[in-house]
Design a protein around this motif. Structure first.
Motif, mmCIF file in Angstrom:
data_model
loop_
_atom_site.group_PDB
_atom_site.id
_atom_site.type_symbol
_atom_site.label_atom_id
_atom_site.label_comp_id
_atom_site.label_asym_id
_atom_site.label_seq_id
_atom_site.Cartn_x
_atom_site.Cartn_y
_atom_site.Cartn_z
ATOM 1 N N PHE A 85 0.796 -1.231 0.000
ATOM 2 C CA PHE A 85 0.000 0.000 0.000
ATOM 3 C C PHE A 85 0.828 1.282 0.000
ATOM 4 O O PHE A 85 0.276 2.362 -0.237
ATOM 5 N N LYS A 86 2.113 1.196 0.276
ATOM 6 C CA LYS A 86 2.953 2.396 0.381
ATOM 7 C C LYS A 86 2.842 3.315 -0.841
ATOM 8 O O LYS A 86 2.717 4.542 -0.669
ATOM 9 N N PRO A 87 2.869 2.792 -2.088
ATOM 10 C CA PRO A 87 2.764 3.705 -3.236
ATOM 11 C C PRO A 87 1.426 4.424 -3.333
ATOM 12 O O PRO A 87 1.306 5.434 -4.029
ATOM 13 N N PHE A 88 0.417 3.915 -2.612
ATOM 14 C CA PHE A 88 -0.929 4.480 -2.713
ATOM 15 C C PHE A 88 -1.117 5.698 -1.813
ATOM 16 O O PHE A 88 -1.994 6.530 -2.063
ATOM 17 N N PHE A 89 -0.279 5.831 -0.787
ATOM 18 C CA PHE A 89 -0.500 6.874 0.207
ATOM 19 C C PHE A 89 -0.265 8.293 -0.302
ATOM 20 O O PHE A 89 -0.974 9.210 0.132
ATOM 21 N N PRO A 90 0.710 8.575 -1.191
ATOM 22 C CA PRO A 90 0.799 9.939 -1.742
ATOM 23 C C PRO A 90 -0.480 10.363 -2.466
ATOM 24 O O PRO A 90 -0.903 11.519 -2.361
ATOM 25 N N PHE A 91 -1.097 9.416 -3.165
ATOM 26 C CA PHE A 91 -2.362 9.701 -3.852
ATOM 27 C C PHE A 91 -3.464 10.029 -2.847
ATOM 28 O O PHE A 91 -4.211 11.008 -3.019
ATOM 29 N N VAL A 92 -3.569 9.227 -1.782
ATOM 30 C CA VAL A 92 -4.592 9.468 -0.761
ATOM 31 C C VAL A 92 -4.339 10.801 -0.059
ATOM 32 O O VAL A 92 -5.276 11.553 0.228
ATOM 33 N N PHE A 93 -3.079 11.108 0.211
ATOM 34 C CA PHE A 93 -2.733 12.387 0.845
ATOM 35 C C PHE A 93 -3.116 13.557 -0.050
ATOM 36 O O PHE A 93 -3.635 14.579 0.423
ATOM 37 N N TYR A 94 -2.892 13.407 -1.355
ATOM 38 C CA TYR A 94 -3.235 14.478 -2.293
ATOM 39 C C TYR A 94 -4.749 14.693 -2.358
ATOM 40 O O TYR A 94 -5.210 15.829 -2.542
ATOM 41 N N ILE A 95 -5.514 13.610 -2.217
ATOM 42 C CA ILE A 95 -6.972 13.759 -2.171
ATOM 43 C C ILE A 95 -7.360 14.667 -1.006
ATOM 44 O O ILE A 95 -8.228 15.543 -1.124
ATOM 45 N N GLY A 96 -6.711 14.458 0.146
ATOM 46 C CA GLY A 96 -6.965 15.320 1.295
ATOM 47 C C GLY A 96 -6.626 16.776 1.010
ATOM 48 O O GLY A 96 -7.378 17.690 1.391
ATOM 49 N N LEU A 97 -5.502 17.007 0.327
ATOM 50 C CA LEU A 97 -5.128 18.380 -0.029
ATOM 51 C C LEU A 97 -6.148 19.015 -0.973
ATOM 52 O O LEU A 97 -6.381 20.234 -0.923
ATOM 53 N N SER A 98 -6.771 18.184 -1.833
ATOM 54 C CA SER A 98 -7.720 18.718 -2.814
ATOM 55 C C SER A 98 -8.982 19.263 -2.169
ATOM 56 O O SER A 98 -9.776 19.948 -2.836
ATOM 57 N N LEU A 99 -9.201 18.971 -0.896
ATOM 58 C CA LEU A 99 -10.364 19.543 -0.212
ATOM 59 C C LEU A 99 -10.284 21.071 -0.183
ATOM 60 O O LEU A 99 -11.319 21.749 -0.116
ATOM 61 N N TRP A 111 -18.328 20.013 3.322
ATOM 62 C CA TRP A 111 -18.519 19.015 4.373
ATOM 63 C C TRP A 111 -18.838 17.639 3.800
ATOM 64 O O TRP A 111 -18.415 16.609 4.346
ATOM 65 N N ALA A 112 -19.564 17.608 2.684
ATOM 66 C CA ALA A 112 -19.837 16.326 2.014
ATOM 67 C C ALA A 112 -18.544 15.706 1.495
ATOM 68 O O ALA A 112 -18.342 14.488 1.579
ATOM 69 N N SER A 113 -17.649 16.542 0.977
ATOM 70 C CA SER A 113 -16.362 16.049 0.481
ATOM 71 C C SER A 113 -15.475 15.553 1.619
ATOM 72 O O SER A 113 -14.779 14.541 1.484
ATOM 73 N N ILE A 114 -15.498 16.262 2.751
ATOM 74 C CA ILE A 114 -14.723 15.830 3.920
ATOM 75 C C ILE A 114 -15.235 14.476 4.419
ATOM 76 O O ILE A 114 -14.449 13.569 4.720
ATOM 77 N N ALA A 115 -16.564 14.328 4.482
ATOM 78 C CA ALA A 115 -17.157 13.063 4.920
ATOM 79 C C ALA A 115 -16.788 11.932 3.972
ATOM 80 O O ALA A 115 -16.489 10.804 4.400
ATOM 81 N N SER A 116 -16.793 12.228 2.667
ATOM 82 C CA SER A 116 -16.427 11.223 1.673
ATOM 83 C C SER A 116 -14.961 10.821 1.802
ATOM 84 O O SER A 116 -14.614 9.641 1.652
ATOM 85 N N TYR A 117 -14.105 11.798 2.094
ATOM 86 C CA TYR A 117 -12.672 11.503 2.268
ATOM 87 C C TYR A 117 -12.441 10.630 3.502
ATOM 88 O O TYR A 117 -11.641 9.683 3.463
ATOM 89 N N ILE A 118 -13.135 10.939 4.586
ATOM 90 C CA ILE A 118 -13.020 10.113 5.797
ATOM 91 C C ILE A 118 -13.479 8.690 5.512
ATOM 92 O O ILE A 118 -12.879 7.715 5.978
ATOM 93 N N ARG A 119 -14.542 8.561 4.734
ATOM 94 C CA ARG A 119 -15.038 7.232 4.366
ATOM 95 C C ARG A 119 -14.011 6.474 3.528
ATOM 96 O O ARG A 119 -13.833 5.259 3.689
ATOM 97 N N LEU A 120 -13.297 7.177 2.656
ATOM 98 C CA LEU A 120 -12.252 6.544 1.857
ATOM 99 C C LEU A 120 -11.101 6.057 2.736
ATOM 100 O O LEU A 120 -10.605 4.928 2.562
ATOM 101 N N VAL A 121 -10.681 6.885 3.680
ATOM 102 C CA VAL A 121 -9.608 6.492 4.597
ATOM 103 C C VAL A 121 -10.048 5.313 5.461
ATOM 104 O O VAL A 121 -9.260 4.389 5.722
ATOM 105 N N THR A 122 -11.309 5.318 5.885
ATOM 106 C CA THR A 122 -11.846 4.200 6.672
ATOM 107 C C THR A 122 -11.834 2.914 5.863
ATOM 108 O O THR A 122 -11.585 1.823 6.411
ATOM 109 N N THR A 123 -12.091 3.008 4.585
ATOM 110 C CA THR A 123 -12.060 1.832 3.715
ATOM 111 C C THR A 123 -10.660 1.228 3.657
ATOM 112 O O THR A 123 -10.490 0.003 3.705
ATOM 113 N N ILE A 124 -9.643 2.089 3.573
ATOM 114 C CA ILE A 124 -8.261 1.602 3.588
ATOM 115 C C ILE A 124 -7.956 0.949 4.936
ATOM 116 O O ILE A 124 -7.260 -0.079 5.006
ATOM 117 N N LEU A 125 -8.494 1.530 6.007
ATOM 118 C CA LEU A 125 -8.324 0.941 7.338
ATOM 119 C C LEU A 125 -8.932 -0.466 7.399
ATOM 120 O O LEU A 125 -8.358 -1.373 8.016
#
Length: 444
Positions: A85-99, A111-125
């Protein structure tokens, strides 16, 4: 008497080793809930934030695993999960920056985008939790077979739901059971991939015929183009893997397989979705023609905003509902019905790759491509190392082909966290990571 007692405890110990661990059972419960998540009401809903039953089990399993971490002597950076998963984390981090871009271009959706981003991070968890729940080969097999079982149950429910319908109704209608049309088609394709892998590996007839029939029934009920096309292309990939392409004869054979697969896909889609097929050819209407227009809109958003508009902002009134964009769409597709356009009702971009271009721009899109390439290289190495192990290689091959299937299928679906396809994607990657570790430990 003592000898009988010893025999009893030996049998009990063997049974205990053959059963999955309690943590693995909880992980399978998370996977099971991902199948029925759409029909379950939320536990708590506060504005754009939703806490669901799957989150309850996820939080519970997370607590159990963290309590066991000192016992496991866990070293995160040396684990197979991080390697995958290591190569995937810069992409996930950039999604957070795109907020930040969402705040600029579509502040009402922040707020809908923030909730969606949290849901994406939870999915990786969830993927990490599944990885941590696999301690033995029995756990690995139990999780994979549970995915197949949940998929079969979903199709059986869809068949039961339509059991009273006439043949004419079944031939013309589209049905999705409790999953929905798209999701039923998606998991049906996975069942066919599983049956193909099991068949190629020379397993018993009974082990692959039931998933095959279930998958075909599911695809027939949903009549969804994306799973049908993705299934055929994935099966072709699976077949090509087992052919040595060095000789001219095999190269010709591969060319024939590719050509036949494409023609076969077109014929099936033409028979099942004739009106949509004709509407696409004439650009006059239909589901496929509308998807084409949505894709064209995504490209227009990207050309206007080359660095993106922010995570999940493309479906907002400010972006896809923009009057200037819709004016271009009306001029480009003049014969489409008025309700196809987005001035009144907005829609998501039904193509993950175009969605990433529109929302994350060229930087986010390239980060995603980089992560896919790096993960693919790691998985290819793992697949080579497990080729001498029948059971591990079968599971690895199923996960790899399923990931190929997902990459094709996402051409007609947006990327969301918490959906069955994203949960299964991180699950397949996590299974491959743990499988690699189990195989490495066996060789020591």
């Amino acid at each position: 008497m003592l000898g009988r007692s010893e025999s009893f405890f030996r049998i009990f110990a063997l049974m205990d080793r053959s059963m999955p661990s309690l943590i693995t059972i909880f992980a399978c419960l998370i996977l099971g809930l991902s199948f029925i998540n759409p029909i379950l009401p939320p536990v708590i809903e506060i504005g754009e934030f939703t806490f669901r039953y799957i989150d309850v089990v996820t939080a519970f399993l997370l607590c159990i695993i963290f309590l066991k971490l000192p016992v496991w002597r866990f070293n995160f950076l040396s684990q197979g999960w991080w390697i995958i998963f290591k190569p995937f984390f810069p992409f996930v981090f950039y999604i957070g920056l795109s907020l930040g871009l969402v705040w600029i271009y579509a502040p009402s959706a922040l707020w809908a985008s923030i909730a969606s981003y949290i849901r994406l991070v939870t999915t990786i968890l969830i993927g990490w939790l599944i990885y941590m729940s696999i301690e033995r080969e029995e756990d690995l097999q139990f999780i994979v077979k549970s995915i197949v079982f949940f998929a079969e149950i979903s199709v059986i429910f869809g068949v039961w739901q339509t059991s009273s319908f006439s043949l004419k109704t079944l031939l013309t209608g589209r049905y999705g059971g409790f999953l929905g049309i798209g999701a039923l088609g998606f998991i049906s394709g996975l069942l066919i991939i599983w049956s193909a892998v099991v068949f190629i590996k020379g397993s018993l007839f009974s082990n692959w015929v039931v998933p095959l029939l279930s998958g075909l029934l599911g695809l027939f009920l949903s009549k969804s183009a994306a799973p049908i096309l993705a299934t055929i292309l994935s099966i072709m990939f699976l077949y090509i893997v087992f052919i040595n392409p060095n000789s001219l004869k095999n190269k010709l054979k591969l060319t024939g397989i590719l050509t036949t697969g494409i023609i076969f896909s077109m014929i099936i889609l033409l028979l099942l979705r004739t009106s949509d097929f004709m509407g696409l050819l004439g650009l006059k209407g239909g589901s496929w023609a509308q998807r084409l227009m949505i894709g064209y809109a995504a490209l227009q958003i990207f050309f206007t905003h080359p660095f993106g508009v922010g995570w999940q902002a493309s479906k907002t009134k400010e972006i896809i509902g923009d009057p200037n964009l819709n004016k271009i769409l009306i001029q480009t597709f003049p014969e489409f019905p008025k309700h196809y356009f987005f001035l009144v009702e907005q829609t998501a971009i039904h193509n993950m790759y175009l969605q990433l271009l529109a929302e994350l721009g060229i930087v986010g899109f390239l980060l995603f491509i980089y992560s896919v390439i790096q993960i693919a290289k790691t998985i290819a190495d793992i697949l080579k190392k497990t080729q001498n192990s029948f059971q591990y290689n079968q599971i690895a091959l199923f996960c790899v082909v399923s990931l190929i299937y997902l990459l094709v299928w996402w051409n007609t679906k947006p990327l969301y966290g918490g959906h069955i396809e994203s949960i299964l994607a991180v699950s397949f990657l996590s299974i491959i990571a743990r499988l690699y570790e189990l195989e490495s430990n066996n060789k020591k």
